[in-house]
Design a protein around this motif. Structure first.
Motif, PDB file in Angstrom:
ATOM      1  N   MET A  32     -11.662   8.483  70.861  1.00 55.36           N
ATOM      2  CA  MET A  32     -10.587   8.425  69.867  1.00 55.36           C
ATOM      3  C   MET A  32     -11.157   8.530  68.459  1.00 55.36           C
ATOM      4  SD  MET A  32      -7.287   8.183  70.147  1.00 55.36           S
ATOM      5  CE  MET A  32      -7.139   9.500  68.990  1.00 55.36           C
ATOM      6  N   LEU A  33     -12.367   7.995  68.270  1.00 54.48           N
ATOM      7  CA  LEU A  33     -13.025   8.060  66.966  1.00 54.48           C
ATOM      8  C   LEU A  33     -13.224   9.512  66.531  1.00 54.48           C
ATOM      9  CD1 LEU A  33     -14.461   6.026  64.917  1.00 54.48           C
ATOM     10  CD2 LEU A  33     -16.571   6.734  66.040  1.00 54.48           C
ATOM     11  N   PHE A  34     -13.767  10.341  67.428  1.00 58.41           N
ATOM     12  CA  PHE A  34     -14.053  11.730  67.095  1.00 58.41           C
ATOM     13  C   PHE A  34     -12.782  12.577  67.060  1.00 58.41           C
ATOM     14  CE2 PHE A  34     -18.153  10.191  68.629  1.00 58.41           C
ATOM     15  CZ  PHE A  34     -18.983  10.621  67.611  1.00 58.41           C
ATOM     16  N   LEU A  35     -11.820  12.242  67.903  1.00 55.97           N
ATOM     17  CA  LEU A  35     -10.545  12.957  67.832  1.00 55.97           C
ATOM     18  C   LEU A  35      -9.820  12.624  66.534  1.00 55.97           C
ATOM     19  CD1 LEU A  35      -9.261  12.640  71.510  1.00 55.97           C
ATOM     20  CD2 LEU A  35     -10.176  14.676  70.368  1.00 55.97           C
ATOM     21  N   GLY A  36      -9.968  11.372  66.069  1.00 57.85           N
ATOM     22  CA  GLY A  36      -9.410  11.011  64.770  1.00 57.85           C
ATOM     23  C   GLY A  36     -10.040  11.824  63.648  1.00 57.85           C
ATOM     24  N   PHE A  37     -11.342  12.100  63.772  1.00 58.29           N
ATOM     25  CA  PHE A  37     -12.011  12.955  62.793  1.00 58.29           C
ATOM     26  C   PHE A  37     -11.392  14.351  62.789  1.00 58.29           C
ATOM     27  CE2 PHE A  37     -15.129  16.064  61.471  1.00 58.29           C
ATOM     28  CZ  PHE A  37     -15.713  15.484  60.346  1.00 58.29           C
ATOM     29  N   GLY A  38     -11.194  14.900  63.983  1.00 59.29           N
ATOM     30  CA  GLY A  38     -10.609  16.236  64.081  1.00 59.29           C
ATOM     31  C   GLY A  38      -9.197  16.293  63.533  1.00 59.29           C
ATOM     32  N   SER A  39      -8.461  15.195  63.666  1.00 60.37           N
ATOM     33  CA  SER A  39      -7.094  15.159  63.154  1.00 60.37           C
ATOM     34  C   SER A  39      -7.069  14.994  61.639  1.00 60.37           C
ATOM     35  CB  SER A  39      -6.328  14.003  63.814  1.00 60.37           C
ATOM     36  OG  SER A  39      -5.011  13.933  63.345  1.00 60.37           O
ATOM     37  N   GLY A  40      -7.976  14.191  61.098  1.00 59.88           N
ATOM     38  CA  GLY A  40      -7.970  13.915  59.668  1.00 59.88           C
ATOM     39  C   GLY A  40      -8.577  15.009  58.812  1.00 59.88           C
ATOM     40  N   LEU A  41      -9.464  15.823  59.390  1.00 59.53           N
ATOM     41  CA  LEU A  41     -10.191  16.820  58.597  1.00 59.53           C
ATOM     42  C   LEU A  41      -9.271  17.774  57.830  1.00 59.53           C
ATOM     43  CD1 LEU A  41     -13.048  17.956  57.893  1.00 59.53           C
ATOM     44  CD2 LEU A  41     -12.685  19.582  59.766  1.00 59.53           C
ATOM     45  N   PRO A  42      -8.283  18.403  58.474  1.00 57.34           N
ATOM     46  CA  PRO A  42      -7.488  19.399  57.728  1.00 57.34           C
ATOM     47  C   PRO A  42      -6.419  18.806  56.830  1.00 57.34           C
ATOM     48  CG  PRO A  42      -6.727  19.279  59.995  1.00 57.34           C
ATOM     49  CD  PRO A  42      -7.916  18.362  59.900  1.00 57.34           C
ATOM     50  N   TYR A  43      -6.103  17.507  56.984  1.00 59.97           N
ATOM     51  CA  TYR A  43      -4.939  16.949  56.300  1.00 59.97           C
ATOM     52  C   TYR A  43      -5.047  17.096  54.786  1.00 59.97           C
ATOM     53  CZ  TYR A  43      -1.205  13.762  54.975  1.00 59.97           C
ATOM     54  OH  TYR A  43      -0.072  13.232  54.428  1.00 59.97           O
ATOM     55  N   TYR A  44      -6.124  16.599  54.180  1.00 52.14           N
ATOM     56  CA  TYR A  44      -6.245  16.660  52.727  1.00 52.14           C
ATOM     57  C   TYR A  44      -6.618  18.060  52.245  1.00 52.14           C
ATOM     58  CZ  TYR A  44      -5.484  11.764  51.734  1.00 52.14           C
ATOM     59  OH  TYR A  44      -4.894  10.530  51.579  1.00 52.14           O
ATOM     60  N   LEU A  45      -7.139  18.893  53.138  1.00 57.43           N
ATOM     61  CA  LEU A  45      -7.467  20.264  52.751  1.00 57.43           C
ATOM     62  C   LEU A  45      -6.217  21.093  52.493  1.00 57.43           C
ATOM     63  CD1 LEU A  45     -10.396  20.926  55.250  1.00 57.43           C
ATOM     64  CD2 LEU A  45     -10.580  20.523  52.794  1.00 57.43           C
ATOM     65  N   VAL A  46      -5.102  20.656  53.034  1.00 59.04           N
ATOM     66  CA  VAL A  46      -3.853  21.370  52.793  1.00 59.04           C
ATOM     67  C   VAL A  46      -2.978  20.643  51.768  1.00 59.04           C
ATOM     68  CG1 VAL A  46      -2.381  20.301  54.562  1.00 59.04           C
ATOM     69  CG2 VAL A  46      -2.080  22.712  54.017  1.00 59.04           C
ATOM     70  N   TYR A  47      -3.392  19.440  51.352  1.00 53.72           N
ATOM     71  CA  TYR A  47      -2.619  18.678  50.370  1.00 53.72           C
ATOM     72  C   TYR A  47      -3.474  18.341  49.151  1.00 53.72           C
ATOM     73  CZ  TYR A  47       0.563  18.168  54.312  1.00 53.72           C
ATOM     74  OH  TYR A  47       1.391  18.424  55.362  1.00 53.72           O
ATOM     75  N   SER A  48      -4.145  17.211  49.172  1.00 54.10           N
ATOM     76  CA  SER A  48      -4.826  16.686  47.990  1.00 54.10           C
ATOM     77  C   SER A  48      -5.947  17.584  47.487  1.00 54.10           C
ATOM     78  CB  SER A  48      -5.383  15.287  48.308  1.00 54.10           C
ATOM     79  OG  SER A  48      -6.076  14.769  47.210  1.00 54.10           O
TER      80      SER A  48
END
Length: 428
Positions: A1-17
């Protein structure tokens, strides 16, 4: 879950902040940056295709990976392709390419989240969901450090194109993890007896329809109508309405404030290096500590108290930004204080909400119900987020952050209503 959380979080701010910082440096006006945040509305409608992700297998990949992992892999490969495309974009010359790339990236992110949340809920019992949420949040926060501090630092040294290309390569972390983890066994049958009865009743009234229409309609009733009626059947109409209002209002502050943070730093005179070091690296590192504390708070004091504390801290953190906006020029100490408080608030805020949504989700309709809840909590905030640039232009940054702080008050009022004696079993 730790590494899947990384995969989920990586693109989030790249498309926003992070993307907003790039656009602001390219001279794109704040109102346009705010409206581009509306690409995030895609995630607010993920419930429209969540039933397909929940129920339909990908023929070849399902045989090799299983239903959940096959959808996760396809979405992750799409994320990598979109990030690679953005790395070739030139916002000032072709803003439409950036907008379309961000839109497709948001779709792939939402699809990954649908499958990944179903994988998380089905991979652990209810008693371990708090720990799973905390592990997800830690991985997510590490990814945010990479996609904010890392991306901004790389942009300052090597340019935005190299920065986004590097982020595309880091997307392989999610792909490798998906290939290595095991496919979970659903904790309950996807189709229960009550669902079969509802589908049969519907088919009985549509016996005159062509076969293909009956098949499509039965799939829609089983995948969409049944998950909705399952949720409404577990609560009274009043409590269900209050719960849905709480979910929809809980992250108003977070969404509305987030897209204007980087434009504020740049307009206030902070360099990309300062933003990367103080705002992103230090702030998000503190947020990981906050996630660990949040997991303990949820486990020790329960979801309801964690929700209350999360909203209260969000109000205080945004008032901290309102104070920072009144200072004369850049101040590193003030920047660190405001972001440290914000990081801790966001950690508790997010962990408490994930725990609430997981507790409200029925294991019979894991992906569909969680996607519906996720869509609901994001939609109001995303709508307000798109107007944030106009609000800043009209009232300025200090009043804007005071306004975003006030947006957490409705959730506190709803929690109060849901914890009154008549509704004491509404919140877990």
């Amino acid at each position: 879950m730790l590494f899947l959380g990384f995969g989920s979080g990586l693109p989030y701010y790249l498309v926003y902040s992070t993307l907003s910082a790039w656009l602001r440096q390219e001279g794109i006006v704040r109102s346009t940056i705010g409206m581009l945040a509306w690409v995030g509305l895609v995630s607010s409608f993920q419930f429209l295709w969540a039933p397909f992700v929940d129920r339909l297998p990908l023929p070849l990949l399902k045989r090799l990976l299983g239903r959940r992992r096959s959808w996760m892999l396809v979405a992750q490969l799409g994320i990598i392709a979109c990030l690679a495309d953005l790395s070739l974009a030139h916002p000032a010359a072709n803003l439409m390419q950036v907008a379309l790339g961000a839109l497709l990236l948001a779709f792939c992110m939402a699809t990954q989240d649908i499958a990944m949340n179903a994988w998380r809920i089905e991979s652990a019992p209810d008693a371990e969901q708090g720990a799973m949420a905390a592990a997800y949040q830690i991985g997510y926060r590490v990814a945010i450090i990479c996609s904010t501090a890392g991306a901004l630092g790389l942009a300052q040294v090597a340019g935005w194109h190299t920065s986004y290309a590097t982020m595309a390569v880091l997307g392989l972390v999610g792909v490798i993890t998906t290939l290595l983890v095991r496919e979970p066994e659903p904790r309950a049958a996807v189709v229960g007896e009550h669902q079969e009865a509802r589908v049969r009743d519907w088919l009985a009234t549509k016996a005159h329809w062509p076969q293909f229409a009956q098949t499509a309609g039965a799939a829609f009733v089983g995948a969409v109508i049944c998950p909705l009626t399952d949720f409404l059947g577990r609560f009274s109409v009043r409590i269900a309405a209050l719960l849905l209002l709480l979910i929809g209002s809980y992250r108003l502050t977070d969404f509305t404030m987030g897209v204007m943070a980087n434009p504020f730093y740049i307009d206030h005179g902070y360099s990309l290096g300062q933003i990367a070091a103080v705002v992103k690296f230090v702030g998000i590192a503190l947020s990981m500590i906050g996630v660990l504390i949040s997991g303990l708070v949820v486990a020790r004091f329960g979801i309801t108290r964690a929700l209350i504390l999360g909203s209260t801290m969000m109000i205080l953190s945004n008032l901290g930004f309102a104070w920072l906006a009144t200072t004369k020029g850049p101040t590193i100490i003030g920047l660190g204080f405001a972001n440290g408080l914000d990081a801790m608030a966001l950690a508790l805020h997010g962990t408490a909400l994930i725990a609430l949504l997981s507790a409200l989700t029925s294991s019979r309709y894991t992906a569909t119900q969680y996607a519906l809840f996720s869509s609901l909590y994001a939609l109001p905030g995303k709508l307000l987020e798109g107007t944030s640039g106009y609000v800043v232009d009209v009232i300025g940054y200090p009043h804007f952050f005071a306004y975003t702080a006030s947006l957490s008050i409705p959730s506190l009022l709803l929690i109060y209503l849901l914890t009154r004696p008549a509704h004491r079993y509404a919140l877990p």
